[in-house]
Design an enzyme around this catalytic site. Structure first.
Site, PDB file in Angstrom:
ATOM      1  N   GLU A   1     -31.711  -3.471 -12.926  1.00  0.00           N
ATOM      2  CA  GLU A   1     -30.565  -3.194 -12.415  1.00  0.00           C
ATOM      3  C   GLU A   1     -30.263  -2.035 -11.671  1.00  0.00           C
ATOM      4  O   GLU A   1     -31.040  -1.265 -12.014  1.00  0.00           O
ATOM      5  CB  GLU A   1     -29.263  -3.245 -13.494  1.00  0.00           C
ATOM      6  CG  GLU A   1     -28.768  -4.454 -13.656  1.00  0.00           C
ATOM      7  CD  GLU A   1     -27.802  -5.068 -12.352  1.00  0.00           C
ATOM      8  OE1 GLU A   1     -27.911  -4.778 -11.399  1.00  0.00           O
ATOM      9  OE2 GLU A   1     -26.879  -5.943 -12.536  1.00  0.00           O
TER      10      GLU A   1
ATOM     11  N   ASP B   1     -21.730  -0.692 -14.508  1.00  0.00           N
ATOM     12  CA  ASP B   1     -20.269   0.112 -14.316  1.00  0.00           C
ATOM     13  C   ASP B   1     -19.323  -0.340 -15.854  1.00  0.00           C
ATOM     14  O   ASP B   1     -19.737   0.136 -16.569  1.00  0.00           O
ATOM     15  CB  ASP B   1     -19.741  -0.540 -12.945  1.00  0.00           C
ATOM     16  CG  ASP B   1     -18.545   0.179 -12.683  1.00  0.00           C
ATOM     17  OD1 ASP B   1     -17.524   0.363 -13.626  1.00  0.00           O
ATOM     18  OD2 ASP B   1     -18.422   0.376 -11.387  1.00  0.00           O
TER      19      ASP B   1
ATOM     20  N   ASP C   1     -24.216  -1.070  -2.153  1.00  0.00           N
ATOM     21  CA  ASP C   1     -23.330  -1.204  -0.747  1.00  0.00           C
ATOM     22  C   ASP C   1     -21.760  -0.908  -0.849  1.00  0.00           C
ATOM     23  O   ASP C   1     -21.176  -0.961  -2.165  1.00  0.00           O
ATOM     24  CB  ASP C   1     -23.448  -2.879  -0.352  1.00  0.00           C
ATOM     25  CG  ASP C   1     -22.896  -3.682  -1.326  1.00  0.00           C
ATOM     26  OD1 ASP C   1     -23.002  -3.617  -2.615  1.00  0.00           O
ATOM     27  OD2 ASP C   1     -21.759  -4.326  -0.935  1.00  0.00           O
TER      28      ASP C   1
HETATM   29  P1  IMP Z   1     -20.296  -4.027 -13.578  1.00  0.00           P
HETATM   30  O1  IMP Z   1     -20.156  -5.418 -13.721  1.00  0.00           O
HETATM   31  O2  IMP Z   1     -18.967  -3.491 -13.506  1.00  0.00           O
HETATM   32  O3  IMP Z   1     -21.143  -3.360 -14.345  1.00  0.00           O
HETATM   33  O4  IMP Z   1     -20.655  -3.814 -12.079  1.00  0.00           O
HETATM   34  C1  IMP Z   1     -21.444  -4.940 -11.406  1.00  0.00           C
HETATM   35  C2  IMP Z   1     -21.766  -4.648 -10.202  1.00  0.00           C
HETATM   36  O5  IMP Z   1     -20.873  -3.880  -9.393  1.00  0.00           O
HETATM   37  C3  IMP Z   1     -23.219  -3.918  -9.810  1.00  0.00           C
HETATM   38  O6  IMP Z   1     -24.429  -4.500 -10.205  1.00  0.00           O
HETATM   39  C4  IMP Z   1     -22.832  -3.414  -8.625  1.00  0.00           C
HETATM   40  O7  IMP Z   1     -23.646  -4.214  -7.727  1.00  0.00           O
HETATM   41  C5  IMP Z   1     -21.620  -3.219  -8.309  1.00  0.00           C
HETATM   42  N1  IMP Z   1     -21.099  -1.899  -8.480  1.00  0.00           N
HETATM   43  C6  IMP Z   1     -20.609  -1.290  -9.587  1.00  0.00           C
HETATM   44  N2  IMP Z   1     -20.655   0.005  -9.225  1.00  0.00           N
HETATM   45  C7  IMP Z   1     -20.874   0.345  -7.966  1.00  0.00           C
HETATM   46  C8  IMP Z   1     -20.678   1.443  -7.162  1.00  0.00           C
HETATM   47  O8  IMP Z   1     -20.325   2.549  -7.649  1.00  0.00           O
HETATM   48  N3  IMP Z   1     -21.326   1.270  -6.018  1.00  0.00           N
HETATM   49  C9  IMP Z   1     -21.696  -0.163  -5.533  1.00  0.00           C
HETATM   50  N4  IMP Z   1     -21.662  -1.035  -6.304  1.00  0.00           N
HETATM   51  C10 IMP Z   1     -21.166  -0.996  -7.491  1.00  0.00           C
HETATM   52 MG    MG Z   2     -25.730  -5.284  -8.703  1.00  0.00          MG
END
Ligand code: IMP
Ligand code: MG
Length: 173
Positions: free
Chosen positions: A96, A100, A156
């Site tokens: 990955e 987040d 992105d």
């Molecule tokens: P999560 O499910 O919140 O852990 O995040 C899922 C997806 O959100 C990641 O795999 C990224 O594609 C996108 N993402 C999370 N944080 C960021 C960031 O700071 N910048 C860009 N994409 C992010």
């Molecule tokens: Mg991602």
């Protein structure tokens, strides 16, 4: 929003991926390892990390989309592209770019576990510290970073800036 200062430089990224690659090489020696990257964000870390692993690995890709706001995760995930490979009985390492909330990865992990791999672990370049909304075990972490929105090195904002060779923070204009 505009691109702010460099958070992790390309030199720091490549040095850290070399360390992780070495560790993975040791941990998976003699095993059938399949690297699984989640598109699109993880394409760059997959390309660079895979080259640091001195084993005959397979690679595969999944694409998912999370509904909702572009800079926040809703936790509702749709599979846009599934794996080409069968994973039953194989050692799987999910590669990955960033964790987040952890909701996307938690969904993917549960989805893959049903297919009964021999093992299922996670490697991420970036881990936003202390903001995961689900408990998630990550075996290989590149860098722990503050919970700010970052871009570059695959990450992105509205589809742009994935090609930056380093990770930068976004700041208000
Ligand atoms: P999560 O499910 O919140 O852990 O995040 C899922 C997806 O959100 C990641 O795999 C990224 O594609 C996108 N993402 C999370 N944080 C960021 C960031 O700071 N910048 C860009 N994409 C992010
Ligand atoms: Mg991602």
């Amino acid at each position: 929003m505009k691109v702010g200062s460099v958070l992790v430089s390309r030199e720091e990224i490549s040095a850290r991926l070399a360390e992780l690659g070495e560790q993975i090489t040791v941990d998976y020696a003699g095993k059938d390892l399949l690297l699984v990257a989640v598109l699109k964000g993880a394409f760059m870390v997959m390309a660079d990390l895979a080259r640091e692993i001195k084993l005959a690995v397979d690679i595969d890709f999944m694409a998912v989309s999370s509904y909702g706001h572009a800079t926040q995760t809703s936790g509702v995930v749709r599979i846009l592209k599934d794996l080409d490979s069968e994973i039953a009985g194989r050692h799987i390492l999910i590669v990955e770019d960033i964790i987040d909330s952890g909701l996307t990865l938690d969904y993917i992990r549960r989805n893959l576990e049903v297919r009964q791999p021999a093992s299922l672990e996670i490697a991420t370049l970036l881990l936003k510290k202390g903001i995961q909304r689900v408990p998630i075990h990550v075996k290989y972490v590149g860098f722990e970073i503050p919970p700010d929105f970052v871009i570059g090195y695959g990450l992105d904002l509205y589809g742009k800036m994935r090609n930056l060779p380093h990770v930068a923070v976004m700041v208000e204009d």
